[in-house]
Design an enzyme around this catalytic site. Structure first.
Site, PDB file in Angstrom:
ATOM      1  CB  SER A 147      -9.319 -15.093  28.183  1.00 34.59           C
ATOM      2  OG  SER A 147      -8.627 -16.226  28.677  1.00 34.59           O
ATOM      3  CB  THR A 148      -4.585 -14.225  27.784  1.00 36.16           C
ATOM      4  OG1 THR A 148      -4.813 -15.624  27.875  1.00 36.16           O
ATOM      5  CG2 THR A 148      -3.121 -13.923  28.063  1.00 36.16           C
ATOM      6  CG  HIS A 187     -11.396 -17.436  30.573  1.00 32.94           C
ATOM      7  ND1 HIS A 187     -11.073 -17.434  29.227  1.00 32.94           N
ATOM      8  CD2 HIS A 187     -12.736 -17.646  30.634  1.00 32.94           C
ATOM      9  CE1 HIS A 187     -12.169 -17.636  28.511  1.00 32.94           C
ATOM     10  NE2 HIS A 187     -13.187 -17.772  29.342  1.00 32.94           N
ATOM     11  CG  MET A 205      -5.396 -18.440  22.758  1.00 33.45           C
ATOM     12  SD  MET A 205      -4.862 -17.829  21.141  1.00 33.45           S
ATOM     13  CE  MET A 205      -3.184 -17.321  21.514  1.00 33.45           C
ATOM     14  CG  ASP A 210     -15.499 -18.522  26.348  1.00 31.24           C
ATOM     15  OD1 ASP A 210     -16.646 -18.855  25.987  1.00 31.24           O
ATOM     16  OD2 ASP A 210     -15.201 -18.268  27.531  1.00 31.24           O
TER      17      ASP A 210
END
Length: 344
Positions: free
Chosen positions: A164-165, A190, A283, A286
Site C-alpha cells: 500500500s503506502t 492499493h 498502513m 490488509d
C-alpha cells in the site's frame, strides 16, 4: 495531542479552498498555510515547518516533480500528491512523495476525493521519507545475469505480493531485480482507479519480467507479473493444472478493493502448488490474515522489515500474528525470494 501541521500547495483558488476547509475540519489536522506555486512553497516551508504537504503535480513555473527533486534532499517532508490521470505521478513518487490522490473528475467524486486526501495526510504524518537516490534513470530492463530456466517444478509456483503506502516504488525495487523466468506473480497495490494500467506499463518498461494489468482469464505463468486492477477484487482460480486470475467488482475487504487479504485467502484455499506470499509497506492490516492463512497452507512468506518501509503497518501486523516466515529489507526481498526458489 499535537495536531498535524499541513501546508497546501495548489495554484487553483477553488482547489485550495476545498482542501483547506476539509483538512481543517478534522480534529487531528491544522492547515498552517498555503502556497500557490513552488517558489511560494519554499518560503512557506521555511517559515511554517509543516509536518505534511499536499502538492499539485501540475503547476505553472516549476512543476511538482521538479520541486520535489529540489526540496526533499533538503527538507525530507512527507508529501501527498494531488494528481490527474498523469504518468508524472509515478516520477514524483520515485522522487520521494509518500502517496497520491486522484483529482475528482466530476462533482460527484469531490467528497470522496476530499475524504481520501484526509486519510492520506493522516497516514503520511507517520511515514518515512526516502528521497530519490542519485542514480542514472532506468528506462529499460536492467542487464543482470540471467538465472537458469525454471525447472518443471518451478513452473508450478505462484507468488502473491501486496503493498500500500510507499508500495509503488517498493514493488518496483523488488520486481526489477527478478530474472525474466521468475515464476508468475500477482500483485495487489492499493491505487486509485485508472492508475494501475499506467503503473503496469511503467514496470513493464523497467523490469525483465513482462508486467501488465490483469484481466479475468489471464493465465499465471513464469515470466509474467500481473497487477490487480483498481476497483476490482482479484483472486486466483485453479483450472485443473493451470491457474488464472479473476478480476470482478466486489465489496471492500479489509477496507480495500482490490484487497491483499482477498488475493492471499484465494491462494491459501485454491492453490495446490508451491506458493510464496510477500507483504510490503502500507498502513493498516490488509493482507495480514491472508498471509497467515497462506503460511498455514504451506506457503513461504516474506515481510518487509521496519527499517525499509515507508509505513511499517501491514508487514508489522502480519509479523505480530506469526504470518511472516522471514523479514527482509526492500532491497533484499528479491534475493530472499530467489534463494528460496532455488531450493525447490
Amino acid at each position: 495531542m499535537r495536531k498535524i501541521r499541513v501546508l497546501v500547495v495548489d495554484d487553483s483558488l477553488l482547489a485550495r479552498r476545498l482542501i483547506i476547509d476539509q483538512l481543517d475540519a478534522h480534529p487531528r489536522i491544522e492547515v498552517v498555510g498555503y502556497a500557490i506555486n513552488a517558489v511560494d512553497a519554499k518560503t512557506k516551508i521555511e517559515k511554517l515547518s509543516p509536518d505534511v504537504m499536499t502538492l499539485d503535480v501540475e503547476m505553472p513555473g516549476t512543476n511538482g516533480l521538479n520541486f520535489l527533486k529540489e526540496l526533499l534532499p533538503i527538507h525530507p517532508l512527507p508529501v501527498v500528491l494531488v494528481s490527474s490521470l498523469n504518468l508524472r505521478v509515478f516520477d514524483a513518487l520515485e522522487a520521494g512523495a509518500v502517496d497520491f490522490v486522484r483529482k475528482p473528475s466530476s462533482e460527484e467524486n469531490r467528497q470522496q476525493f476530499l475524504n481520501t486526501l484526509t486519510q492520506k495526510v493522516l497516514i503520511a504524518s507517520s511515514a518515512k521519507v526516502r528521497p530519490m537516490r542519485h542514480t542514472a534513470a532506468v528506462t529499460t530492463a536492467p542487464t543482470t545475469k540471467r538465472c537458469s530456466p525454471p525447472s518443471a517444478r518451478q513452473r508450478q509456483i505462484i507468488i502473491g505480493l501486496g503493498a500500500s503506502t510507499g508500495g509503488t516504488e517498493a514493488t518496483l525495487a523488488v520486481l526489477r531485480q527478478l530474472p525474466k523466468d521468475t515464476p508468475g506473480i500477482v500483485v495487489v497495490q492499493h491505487m486509485p482507479a485508472g492508475f494501475t494500467k499506467m503503473y503496469a506499463e511503467r514496470l513493464n518498461r523497467i523490469c525483465q519480467m513482462e508486467v501488465r494489468e490483469a484481466v479475468t482469464g489471464d493465465e499465471i505463468h513464469p515470466g509474467l507479473a500481473l497487477i490487480a486492477p483498481a476497483g476490482l477484487q482479484t483472486k486466483i482460480v485453479r483450472m485443473g493444472t493451470r491457474y488464472t486470475v479473476s478480476c470482478q467488482p466486489g465489496e471492500k475487504v479489509s477496507g480495500h478493493c482490490p484487497s491483499v487479504d482477498y488475493l492471499f485467502h484465494s491462494m491459501a484455499t485454491g492453490v495446490k502448488c508451491p506458493m510464496v506470499g510477500i507483504i510490503m509497506t502500507g498502513m493498516g492490516r490488509d493482507g495480514a490474515d491472508g498471509l497467515l492463512a497462506m503460511r498455514r497452507a504451506g506457503a513461504y512468506t516474506i515481510g518487509q522489515d521496519e527499517e525499509s518501509c515507508v509505513v511499517y503497518g501491514m508487514p508489522m501486523e502480519a509479523y505480530k500474528i506469526g504470518a511472516v516466515a522471514v523479514q527482509a529489507s526492500c532491497e533484499n526481498i528479491a534475493g530472499t525470494l530467489i534463494s528460496h526458489l532455488r531450493k525447490l
